[in-house]
Design a protein around this motif. Structure first.
Motif, PDB file in Angstrom:
ATOM      1  N   SER A 169      34.741  54.398  40.017  1.00  0.00           N
ATOM      2  CA  SER A 169      34.616  53.970  38.417  1.00  0.00           C
ATOM      3  C   SER A 169      35.088  54.995  37.339  1.00  0.00           C
ATOM      4  O   SER A 169      34.654  55.919  37.375  1.00  0.00           O
ATOM      5  N   ASP A 176      35.947  48.090  33.496  1.00  0.00           N
ATOM      6  CA  ASP A 176      36.585  49.268  33.932  1.00  0.00           C
ATOM      7  C   ASP A 176      38.069  49.190  32.927  1.00  0.00           C
ATOM      8  O   ASP A 176      38.817  48.872  33.433  1.00  0.00           O
ATOM      9  N   THR A 201      27.376  51.618  39.327  1.00  0.00           N
ATOM     10  CA  THR A 201      28.835  51.348  39.660  1.00  0.00           C
ATOM     11  C   THR A 201      29.453  52.251  40.723  1.00  0.00           C
ATOM     12  O   THR A 201      28.710  52.664  41.556  1.00  0.00           O
ATOM     13  N   THR A 251      33.982  53.102  32.093  1.00  0.00           N
ATOM     14  CA  THR A 251      33.289  51.703  32.447  1.00  0.00           C
ATOM     15  C   THR A 251      32.290  51.562  31.612  1.00  0.00           C
ATOM     16  O   THR A 251      31.274  52.503  31.398  1.00  0.00           O
TER      17      THR A 251
END
Length: 273
Positions: A217, A235, A213, A221
């Motif tokens: 993030s 998220d 990610t 998440t």
């Protein structure tokens, strides 16, 4: 969303992506969103959701025995059963190590099929795919990696994860909560992570680095990526989810391309508030 056009620069023959907000509205999409792509391990969140439906229906209990001796449904969902990566071979006592395991999800599928007397692929269809209108998604084979789907279908699933209709929201919250906190393990493609946190079928980002990610993030998440060059993340802090499917196997290209893509998506979402 302009950020989604970044997939044009990915070194893949074909790619599609979409962003869906917590209220179910699609913020943007790009590419052939109706094309069916192999999901590889993005199959696992779908399989896990079906198991959680079986749990709420009373067909299974999270702490009932399943898999190797001493293991439970919860262990299998959180990759702590002790089963090896791709072999039905025990390499550690349950609950002691985070051993990412395709074999564990296959044992999970076998267990649900046995107690419900329904083949797991059919159970998934009845419990998750059909109610969500995911008519282009199929599972013929391993619940660890043999799903095939479209971005359009996975948008429906990503919306469900953010505003559950098939499950009690408390069950979904439990699935996104770390099981056996602090366990170390290897995140495939990214090496040793300590801790390597997982919920019930979903990887939790926390402070992992490197990660698939983005750097922006949130630690909350959760989601999954697949070796077929696919990912789905949610998220909660951004109030949105993103799906991306490609037809090129995961590799250095994805390690390089995915985080800046996610950061661009998140930045665009923030600017739209």
């Amino acid at each position: 969303m302009q950020s989604l056009a970044m997939i044009e620069n990915w070194p893949v023959p074909a790619a599609a992506a979409a962003v869906v907000r917590a209220d179910g509205t699609v913020s943007g999409s790009y590419g052939p969103t109706g094309r069916r792509f192999p999901l590889a391990s993005v199959t696992k969140p779908l399989a896990a959701y079906a198991v959680l439906v079986a749990y709420e229906e009373g067909a299974v209990e999270l702490d009932e025995p399943a898999g190797p001796e001493g293991s439970t449904v919860r262990h299998l969902l959180s990759h702590t059963s002790g089963l090896a990566y791709d072999e039905h071979r025990v390499t550690a006592p349950p609950g002691t190590r985070r051993l990412y395991s395709n074999a564990g999800f296959e044992a999970l599928g076998d267990h649900v099929a046995k107690v419900t007397d329904i083949p797991f692929g059919e159970y998934l269809r009845q419990a998750v795919l059909e109610p969500l209108g995911m008519t282009s998604t199929t599972l013929d084979g391993s619940p660890a990696r043999d799903g095939v789907s479209t971005v359009d279908d996975l948008v429906a699933f990503a919306a469900e994860l953010q505003a559950p209709r098939l499950l009690d929201p408390r069950t979904v919250l439990e699935a996104m909560t770390v099981v056996h906190p602090g366990l170390a393990g290897i995140l495939p493609g990214y090496g040793h992570q300590k801790p390597n946190d997982w919920g019930l079928g979903f990887e939790i980002r926390d402070s992992k680095s490197p990660h698939w990610t983005g750097g922006s993030s949130s630690p909350r998440t959760f989601g999954h990526f697949g070796q077929s060059g696919t990912f789905l993340w949610v998220d909660p802090d951004a109030g949105a989810a993103c799906v991306a499917l490609t037809d090129r196997d995961f590799g250095p290209w994805a390690v390089e391309a995915w985080p800046p893509f996610t950061d661009a998506v998140l930045a665009e979402l923030r600017s739209a508030l």
